[in-house]
Scaffold this motif. Structure first.
Motif, PDB file in Angstrom:
ATOM      1  N   ALA A  65       1.085  -1.130  -0.072  1.00  0.00           N
ATOM      2  CA  ALA A  65       0.071  -0.106   0.084  1.00  0.00           C
ATOM      3  C   ALA A  65       0.839   1.332  -0.159  1.00  0.00           C
ATOM      4  O   ALA A  65       0.669   2.169  -0.505  1.00  0.00           O
ATOM      5  CB  ALA A  65      -0.867  -0.113   1.161  1.00  0.00           C
ATOM      6  N   GLU A  66       1.954   1.228   0.741  1.00  0.00           N
ATOM      7  CA  GLU A  66       3.017   2.186   0.852  1.00  0.00           C
ATOM      8  C   GLU A  66       3.509   2.598  -0.703  1.00  0.00           C
ATOM      9  O   GLU A  66       3.552   3.594  -1.113  1.00  0.00           O
ATOM     10  CB  GLU A  66       4.007   2.268   1.935  1.00  0.00           C
ATOM     11  CG  GLU A  66       3.249   2.326   3.175  1.00  0.00           C
ATOM     12  CD  GLU A  66       4.237   2.070   4.317  1.00  0.00           C
ATOM     13  OE1 GLU A  66       5.650   2.313   4.071  1.00  0.00           O
ATOM     14  OE2 GLU A  66       4.099   1.797   5.530  1.00  0.00           O
ATOM     15  N   TYR A  67       4.013   1.430  -1.175  1.00  0.00           N
ATOM     16  CA  TYR A  67       4.798   1.559  -2.273  1.00  0.00           C
ATOM     17  C   TYR A  67       3.597   2.266  -3.489  1.00  0.00           C
ATOM     18  O   TYR A  67       3.980   2.993  -4.368  1.00  0.00           O
ATOM     19  CB  TYR A  67       4.947   0.056  -2.809  1.00  0.00           C
ATOM     20  CG  TYR A  67       5.828   0.049  -4.267  1.00  0.00           C
ATOM     21  CD1 TYR A  67       7.046   0.422  -4.384  1.00  0.00           C
ATOM     22  CD2 TYR A  67       5.065  -0.247  -5.453  1.00  0.00           C
ATOM     23  CE1 TYR A  67       7.636   0.493  -5.671  1.00  0.00           C
ATOM     24  CE2 TYR A  67       5.930  -0.145  -6.644  1.00  0.00           C
ATOM     25  CZ  TYR A  67       6.994   0.088  -6.658  1.00  0.00           C
ATOM     26  OH  TYR A  67       7.691  -0.054  -7.970  1.00  0.00           O
ATOM     27  N   LEU A  68       2.344   1.526  -3.376  1.00  0.00           N
ATOM     28  CA  LEU A  68       1.516   2.189  -4.561  1.00  0.00           C
ATOM     29  C   LEU A  68       1.015   3.592  -4.207  1.00  0.00           C
ATOM     30  O   LEU A  68       1.087   4.418  -5.386  1.00  0.00           O
ATOM     31  CB  LEU A  68       0.181   1.148  -4.598  1.00  0.00           C
ATOM     32  CG  LEU A  68       0.591  -0.065  -5.015  1.00  0.00           C
ATOM     33  CD1 LEU A  68      -0.771  -1.118  -4.684  1.00  0.00           C
ATOM     34  CD2 LEU A  68       1.057  -0.336  -6.296  1.00  0.00           C
ATOM     35  N   ALA A  69       1.313   4.109  -2.971  1.00  0.00           N
ATOM     36  CA  ALA A  69       0.757   5.395  -2.839  1.00  0.00           C
ATOM     37  C   ALA A  69       2.215   6.330  -3.395  1.00  0.00           C
ATOM     38  O   ALA A  69       1.790   7.185  -3.886  1.00  0.00           O
ATOM     39  CB  ALA A  69       0.513   5.722  -1.115  1.00  0.00           C
ATOM     40  N   GLU A  70       3.289   5.769  -2.977  1.00  0.00           N
ATOM     41  CA  GLU A  70       4.344   6.632  -3.523  1.00  0.00           C
ATOM     42  C   GLU A  70       4.540   6.567  -5.157  1.00  0.00           C
ATOM     43  O   GLU A  70       4.931   7.641  -5.686  1.00  0.00           O
ATOM     44  CB  GLU A  70       5.801   5.990  -3.039  1.00  0.00           C
ATOM     45  CG  GLU A  70       5.934   6.393  -1.569  1.00  0.00           C
ATOM     46  CD  GLU A  70       5.998   7.859  -1.251  1.00  0.00           C
ATOM     47  OE1 GLU A  70       6.610   8.609  -1.988  1.00  0.00           O
ATOM     48  OE2 GLU A  70       5.420   8.108  -0.180  1.00  0.00           O
ATOM     49  N   LEU A  71       4.100   5.489  -5.868  1.00  0.00           N
ATOM     50  CA  LEU A  71       4.036   5.346  -7.178  1.00  0.00           C
ATOM     51  C   LEU A  71       3.121   6.250  -7.922  1.00  0.00           C
ATOM     52  O   LEU A  71       3.412   6.817  -8.759  1.00  0.00           O
ATOM     53  CB  LEU A  71       3.577   3.971  -7.392  1.00  0.00           C
ATOM     54  CG  LEU A  71       3.788   3.470  -9.056  1.00  0.00           C
ATOM     55  CD1 LEU A  71       5.278   3.782  -9.742  1.00  0.00           C
ATOM     56  CD2 LEU A  71       3.445   2.355  -9.394  1.00  0.00           C
ATOM     57  N   SER A  72       2.003   6.511  -6.971  1.00  0.00           N
ATOM     58  CA  SER A  72       0.891   7.479  -7.452  1.00  0.00           C
ATOM     59  C   SER A  72       1.489   8.771  -7.594  1.00  0.00           C
ATOM     60  O   SER A  72       1.225   9.506  -8.482  1.00  0.00           O
ATOM     61  CB  SER A  72      -0.186   7.435  -6.831  1.00  0.00           C
ATOM     62  OG  SER A  72      -1.131   8.254  -7.017  1.00  0.00           O
ATOM     63  N   VAL A  73       2.223   9.277  -6.398  1.00  0.00           N
ATOM     64  CA  VAL A  73       2.988  10.577  -6.459  1.00  0.00           C
ATOM     65  C   VAL A  73       3.741  10.680  -7.667  1.00  0.00           C
ATOM     66  O   VAL A  73       3.844  11.756  -8.370  1.00  0.00           O
ATOM     67  CB  VAL A  73       3.494  10.787  -4.909  1.00  0.00           C
ATOM     68  CG1 VAL A  73       4.624  12.151  -5.173  1.00  0.00           C
ATOM     69  CG2 VAL A  73       2.572  10.800  -4.215  1.00  0.00           C
ATOM     70  N   ALA A  74       4.668   9.790  -7.945  1.00  0.00           N
ATOM     71  CA  ALA A  74       5.739   9.926  -9.067  1.00  0.00           C
ATOM     72  C   ALA A  74       5.052   9.906 -10.358  1.00  0.00           C
ATOM     73  O   ALA A  74       5.416  10.676 -11.106  1.00  0.00           O
ATOM     74  CB  ALA A  74       6.501   8.541  -8.827  1.00  0.00           C
ATOM     75  N   GLU A  75       3.906   9.089 -10.392  1.00  0.00           N
ATOM     76  CA  GLU A  75       3.003   9.147 -11.867  1.00  0.00           C
ATOM     77  C   GLU A  75       2.653  10.666 -11.944  1.00  0.00           C
ATOM     78  O   GLU A  75       2.715  11.140 -13.035  1.00  0.00           O
ATOM     79  CB  GLU A  75       2.002   8.207 -11.493  1.00  0.00           C
ATOM     80  CG  GLU A  75       1.297   8.195 -12.865  1.00  0.00           C
ATOM     81  CD  GLU A  75      -0.104   7.031 -12.819  1.00  0.00           C
ATOM     82  OE1 GLU A  75      -0.650   6.847 -13.692  1.00  0.00           O
ATOM     83  OE2 GLU A  75      -0.046   6.668 -11.910  1.00  0.00           O
ATOM     84  N   ASP A  76       2.058  11.112 -10.820  1.00  0.00           N
ATOM     85  CA  ASP A  76       1.380  12.656 -10.729  1.00  0.00           C
ATOM     86  C   ASP A  76       2.434  13.369 -11.477  1.00  0.00           C
ATOM     87  O   ASP A  76       2.264  14.343 -12.242  1.00  0.00           O
ATOM     88  CB  ASP A  76       0.632  12.990  -9.648  1.00  0.00           C
ATOM     89  CG  ASP A  76       0.318  14.374  -9.756  1.00  0.00           C
ATOM     90  OD1 ASP A  76      -0.667  14.406 -10.519  1.00  0.00           O
ATOM     91  OD2 ASP A  76       0.427  14.969  -8.797  1.00  0.00           O
ATOM     92  N   HIS A  77       3.579  13.557 -10.757  1.00  0.00           N
ATOM     93  CA  HIS A  77       4.850  14.484 -11.289  1.00  0.00           C
ATOM     94  C   HIS A  77       5.188  14.270 -12.503  1.00  0.00           C
ATOM     95  O   HIS A  77       5.326  15.349 -13.214  1.00  0.00           O
ATOM     96  CB  HIS A  77       5.780  14.350 -10.086  1.00  0.00           C
ATOM     97  CG  HIS A  77       5.577  14.624  -8.617  1.00  0.00           C
ATOM     98  ND1 HIS A  77       6.777  14.464  -7.701  1.00  0.00           N
ATOM     99  CD2 HIS A  77       4.780  15.425  -8.169  1.00  0.00           C
ATOM    100  CE1 HIS A  77       6.362  15.062  -6.649  1.00  0.00           C
ATOM    101  NE2 HIS A  77       5.015  15.637  -6.981  1.00  0.00           N
ATOM    102  N   VAL A  78       5.341  13.039 -12.965  1.00  0.00           N
ATOM    103  CA  VAL A  78       5.740  12.896 -14.375  1.00  0.00           C
ATOM    104  C   VAL A  78       4.547  13.444 -15.458  1.00  0.00           C
ATOM    105  O   VAL A  78       5.077  14.136 -16.364  1.00  0.00           O
ATOM    106  CB  VAL A  78       6.136  11.392 -14.792  1.00  0.00           C
ATOM    107  CG1 VAL A  78       6.398  11.119 -16.192  1.00  0.00           C
ATOM    108  CG2 VAL A  78       7.179  11.081 -14.137  1.00  0.00           C
ATOM    109  N   VAL A  79       3.359  13.035 -15.209  1.00  0.00           N
ATOM    110  CA  VAL A  79       2.459  13.436 -16.057  1.00  0.00           C
ATOM    111  C   VAL A  79       2.231  15.130 -15.815  1.00  0.00           C
ATOM    112  O   VAL A  79       2.144  15.798 -17.019  1.00  0.00           O
ATOM    113  CB  VAL A  79       0.879  13.045 -15.559  1.00  0.00           C
ATOM    114  CG1 VAL A  79      -0.193  13.685 -16.131  1.00  0.00           C
ATOM    115  CG2 VAL A  79       0.779  11.571 -15.772  1.00  0.00           C
ATOM    116  N   ARG A  80       2.394  15.597 -14.850  1.00  0.00           N
ATOM    117  CA  ARG A  80       2.500  17.171 -14.890  1.00  0.00           C
ATOM    118  C   ARG A  80       3.690  17.831 -15.745  1.00  0.00           C
ATOM    119  O   ARG A  80       3.590  18.880 -16.189  1.00  0.00           O
ATOM    120  CB  ARG A  80       2.411  17.780 -13.325  1.00  0.00           C
ATOM    121  CG  ARG A  80       1.201  17.319 -12.796  1.00  0.00           C
ATOM    122  CD  ARG A  80       0.978  17.647 -11.322  1.00  0.00           C
ATOM    123  NE  ARG A  80       1.332  19.028 -10.924  1.00  0.00           N
ATOM    124  CZ  ARG A  80       1.704  19.326  -9.618  1.00  0.00           C
ATOM    125  NH1 ARG A  80       1.907  18.590  -8.770  1.00  0.00           N
ATOM    126  NH2 ARG A  80       2.243  20.586  -9.504  1.00  0.00           N
TER     127      ARG A  80
END
Length: 76
Positions: free
Chosen positions: A33-48
């Motif tokens: 769950a922690e890994y997927l939450a961090e992955l979500s943050v990284a994905e958001d930054h790359v998309v932005r």
């Protein structure tokens, strides 16, 4: 050769992000769950970052044989 466009846009996106988007609460206990939450943050930054780059700059590459901006984003 450094890419000043990439550095400037990357810094603007990362520094301009508010604290609400830079942290996501895990949706459950445990490492997964922690890994997927961090992955979500990284994905958001790359998309932005990708959205902040002008479309005509996507074919730019720093030298022959080096990935273009679009190829780097596709690789990610």
């Amino acid at each position: 050769m450094r890419c000043p466009l990439f550095l400037a846009i990357g810094a603007a996106v990362l520094l301009g992000s508010d604290s609400a988007t830079s942290q996501v609460a895990p949706k459950g206990p445990g490492f997964r769950a922690e890994y997927l939450a961090e992955l979500s943050v990284a994905e958001d930054h790359v998309v932005r970052l990708a959205e902040a780059i002008p479309a005509d700059k996507y074919t730019w590459r720093p030298a022959d044989g080096v990935r273009s901006i679009s190829e780097v984003l596709l690789h990610l």
